[in-house]
Structure formats: structure tokens, C-alpha cells
Scaffold this active site. Structure first.
Site, PDB file in Angstrom:
ATOM      1  N   LEU A 119      -1.226  -0.149   1.169  1.00 59.99           N
ATOM      2  CA  LEU A 119      -0.362  -1.328   1.169  1.00 59.99           C
ATOM      3  C   LEU A 119      -0.979  -2.517   0.451  1.00 59.99           C
ATOM      4  O   LEU A 119      -2.195  -2.698   0.433  1.00 59.99           O
ATOM      5  CB  LEU A 119      -0.048  -1.711   2.620  1.00 59.99           C
ATOM      6  N   HIS A 120      -0.106  -3.313  -0.137  1.00 63.79           N
ATOM      7  CA  HIS A 120      -0.509  -4.548  -0.808  1.00 63.79           C
ATOM      8  C   HIS A 120       0.492  -5.646  -0.437  1.00 63.79           C
ATOM      9  O   HIS A 120       1.431  -5.405   0.341  1.00 63.79           O
ATOM     10  CB  HIS A 120      -0.604  -4.333  -2.321  1.00 63.79           C
ATOM     11  N   HIS A 168       4.262  -4.898  -0.462  1.00 64.61           N
ATOM     12  CA  HIS A 168       4.787  -4.247   0.744  1.00 64.61           C
ATOM     13  C   HIS A 168       4.937  -5.265   1.879  1.00 64.61           C
ATOM     14  O   HIS A 168       5.921  -5.263   2.617  1.00 64.61           O
ATOM     15  CB  HIS A 168       3.840  -3.145   1.221  1.00 64.61           C
TER      16      HIS A 168
HETATM   17  P1  AMP Z   1       5.786   2.435  -2.487  1.00 63.30           P
HETATM   18  O1  AMP Z   1       4.774   2.445  -1.396  1.00 63.30           O
HETATM   19  O2  AMP Z   1       5.212   2.219  -3.848  1.00 63.30           O
HETATM   20  O3  AMP Z   1       6.743   3.606  -2.410  1.00 63.30           O
HETATM   21  O4  AMP Z   1       6.689   1.156  -2.239  1.00 63.30           O
HETATM   22  C1  AMP Z   1       7.338   0.965  -1.014  1.00 63.30           C
HETATM   23  C2  AMP Z   1       8.334  -0.152  -1.176  1.00 63.30           C
HETATM   24  O5  AMP Z   1       7.666  -1.338  -1.565  1.00 63.30           O
HETATM   25  C3  AMP Z   1       9.390   0.148  -2.263  1.00 63.30           C
HETATM   26  O6  AMP Z   1      10.657  -0.332  -1.820  1.00 63.30           O
HETATM   27  C4  AMP Z   1       8.880  -0.643  -3.430  1.00 63.30           C
HETATM   28  O7  AMP Z   1       9.906  -1.053  -4.319  1.00 63.30           O
HETATM   29  C5  AMP Z   1       8.276  -1.848  -2.719  1.00 63.30           C
HETATM   30  N1  AMP Z   1       7.298  -2.498  -3.580  1.00 63.30           N
HETATM   31  C6  AMP Z   1       6.249  -1.932  -4.212  1.00 63.30           C
HETATM   32  N2  AMP Z   1       5.607  -2.847  -4.962  1.00 63.30           N
HETATM   33  C7  AMP Z   1       6.287  -4.010  -4.814  1.00 63.30           C
HETATM   34  C8  AMP Z   1       6.131  -5.318  -5.346  1.00 63.30           C
HETATM   35  N3  AMP Z   1       5.156  -5.619  -6.181  1.00 63.30           N
HETATM   36  N4  AMP Z   1       7.022  -6.269  -4.970  1.00 63.30           N
HETATM   37  C9  AMP Z   1       8.035  -5.978  -4.119  1.00 63.30           C
HETATM   38  N5  AMP Z   1       8.223  -4.754  -3.583  1.00 63.30           N
HETATM   39  C10 AMP Z   1       7.367  -3.793  -3.924  1.00 63.30           C
END
Ligand code: AMP
Length: 290
Positions: free
Chosen positions: A29-30, A33
Site C-alpha cells: 500500500l501507498h 490506496h
Molecule cells: P492496486 O493495489 O494497484 O490494484 O490498486 C488498488 C486501488 O487503488 C485501485 O482502485 C487503484 O486504481 C487505486 N490506486 C492505485 N494507485 C492509485 C493512485 N496513485 N491514486 C489513486 N488511486 C490509486
């Protein structure tokens, strides 16, 4: 914060709370998230986060095996955000032995990420359908960072009459503009410095748009030129498309705007980003009749 693994544990924990906002993630997570978590917190009685690196959305030769994972750090971050429930299922919890159903969204999945990553969105639509049904979430939060994913999920939820409301959250960026992504960790120092080319390209297109450029090729060229200045960047696609159908545009209708999006490789790392060219409001008093 309750951490559950099986569907049965999840159902029991779910029954104890009122309205639920779900943030589906693949972990590592960042702040991006966490911005989804914060959006969910204000609008629901409880917030749940799922952490699941979904094998069905990765293609042959993609980074499923090496996708970054750090569950302990993830749980600490979520506890600090006051998250109520975390679902960390195994592959068998999500896809029990014998599971044979896939959810496939047609049309908008043929282009952009769908064209570059065959089968990706079937994996996404399937896992999101399972996550929404298993959590019975009232709202689910998705990042605009993955713009096509949002469209696919909205289509799927509407078509399958899943009662969860889908909420889109703006892209969260590093100070230099790079969209936050778990995959940024793959970048070496020079690649990381060069990766700002994505947002710079999108901003160049936006400047052209603001200056009155409506020609799709001219807007795509503005992005391609910026990327070309970065020797390490290998563009996969550069797109100016209708924000709903994702059809590539010859000319942008100023009342509809457009979605500018790109995928760019730096070495073996593939980054995506996008920016909406906002539609112009129709001029006042411009109606044909009286
Ligand atoms: P992931 O863990 O990459 O599958 O992302 C999980 C959720 O977080 C998805 O809905 C992504 O679109 C969202 N997400 C990932 N990076 C960002 C970001 N930089 N800004 C906003 N939402 C994000």
C-alpha cells in the site's frame, strides 16, 4: 481492526457492522490506496480493505510472481487509518476448488489495457464481482489512476445488478507528479527520474487542449513528443479517446472532452497514467429555439 481470511470469517465480521465501504487492493500500500480509504471513511459506518494479488488478472510472463508484497506493513498502515476490517483471502478463498465462473465485459475491454493485456479485465471483473458479493459492500472505491478499470467495473456492476455504488477517487501523485503505484518500486534511479515523462506528456496534451487544440492526432503528438525526449521510455500506447466508449478520437467534441491515457515501459516495468480533458460548458443562451 479485524483481519479475516476465509469467506465464512468475512461474513461473520460483515454482519457486525452497518453500511460498509470497500477498498479493493493488491497490497503493497501507498498514499494512493490510503486516499481511497480516507474517501471511504467519511461515507460509511465501517471501512473494509481487501488485500489480494489476483492471479487471474495477470497474463503469461507478467509480474504476478514478483509483484511486491509486504502484508505486515500494509496492516500497520491500515490500522493507523482506523480501518475496521481487512480481508486477506488466499487464492482458494476467492476461487474455491471447482470454481468455474468468469465475468467478461465486452467492448470497452478490447482497447488500451485490454488490447495490451489480453484477459486482464476478465480477471478484474471476476474478482471485483466476488469481492463485492462476498463483502456486500454498500460502496466500493476505485482510483482514477486505472481509468479503464473504473469503466469496466461500472459496466459490470450495472449489467449484473450488483447494488454496490462505485466511487471514483482522483489519482494521487508524488511531489514531482508521478502517479503513485506499487510498481514504482521496480524502477531504478534513472528510470524513476525519467518516469515523470508520463505526467509531463499528459500535461502537454492538456495545455494544447486549453489552447484550443481539438485534433486527436495533434493531442497524441504532443504526448509522443514529450515521451520521445526520454530515451528510456518505450511507449506502449498513447491515446486520446472518448471518456465513455474509449473509442480513439479524430476530433475531440468540446462538450464531451476526452480521456488522455498512456502506457510506457521503462526496462521491464510498465507504467500507466491518464488525465481527463474536461468538457467545456455549453455557451449560455445558445439554444436553437426560443
Ligand atoms: P492496486 O493495489 O494497484 O490494484 O490498486 C488498488 C486501488 O487503488 C485501485 O482502485 C487503484 O486504481 C487505486 N490506486 C492505485 N494507485 C492509485 C493512485 N496513485 N491514486 C489513486 N488511486 C490509486
Amino acid at each position: 481492526m479485524k483481519v479475516v481470511t476465509t469467506r465464512a470469517e468475512l461474513a461473520r465480521a460483515r454482519a457486525e457492522v452497518g453500511s460498509l465501504g470497500l477498498v479493493p487492493t493488491m497490497g503493497y500500500l501507498h498514499e494512493g490506496h490510503l486516499s481511497l480509504v480516507r474517501a471511504a471513511r467519511g461515507a460509511n459506518d465501517a471501512v473494509a480493505v481487501s488485500i489480494f494479488v489476483n492471479p487471474t488478472q495477470f497474463g503469461e510472463g507478467e509480474d504476478f510472481e514478483r509483484y511486491p508484497r509486504d502484508p505486515e506493513r500494509d496492516l500497520a498502515l491500515l490500522a493507523a487509518e482506523g480501518v475496521d476490517l481487512v480481508w486477506t483471502p488466499t487464492v482458494d478463498d476467492v476461487y474455491p476448488p471447482g470454481s468455474a465462473t468468469r465475468v467478461s465485459v465486452s467492448g470497452i475491454t478490447d482497447v488500451l489495457e485490454g488490447a495490451s493485456r489480453p484477459g486482464h479485465f476478465t480477471g478484474v471483473a471476476t474478482v471485483v464481482a466476488i469481492l463485492l458479493n462476498a463483502t456486500r459492500a454498500d460502496r466500493a472505491y476505485f482510483g482514477q489512476k486505472d481509468a479503464q478499470q473504473v469503466l469496466v467495473v461500472r459496466r459490470m456492476v450495472e449489467d449484473l445488478a450488483i447494488p454496490t455504488r462505485i466511487v471514483t477517487v482522483p489519482t494521487f501523485r508524488e511531489a514531482d507528479g508521478l502517479a503513485m503505484s506499487s510498481r514504482n518500486v521496480y524502477l531504478d534511479e534513472t528510470q524513476r527520474a525519467g518516469a515523470t515523462a508520463l505526467v509531463e506528456a499528459l500535461r502537454a496534451a492538456c495545455r494544447e487542449w486549453t489552447a484550443g487544440v481539438r485534433d486527436g492526432d495533434a493531442l497524441r503528438a504532443a504526448m509522443t513528443e514529450v515521451l520521445a525526449r526520454q530515451p528510456q521510455a518505450r511507449p506502449d500506447y498513447v491515446s486520446v479517446a472518448d471518456p465513455d466508449s474509449l473509442a480513439e478520437l479524430d476530433t475531440v467534441d468540446p462538450t464531451r472532452g476526452a480521456l488522455c491515457s498512456l502506457a510506457v515501459r521503462f526496462g521491464t516495468t510498465r507504467l500507466i497514467d491518464n488525465l481527463l480533458l474536461e468538457p467545456e460548458p455549453a455557451p449560455c443562451g445558445n439554444s436553437a429555439g426560443r
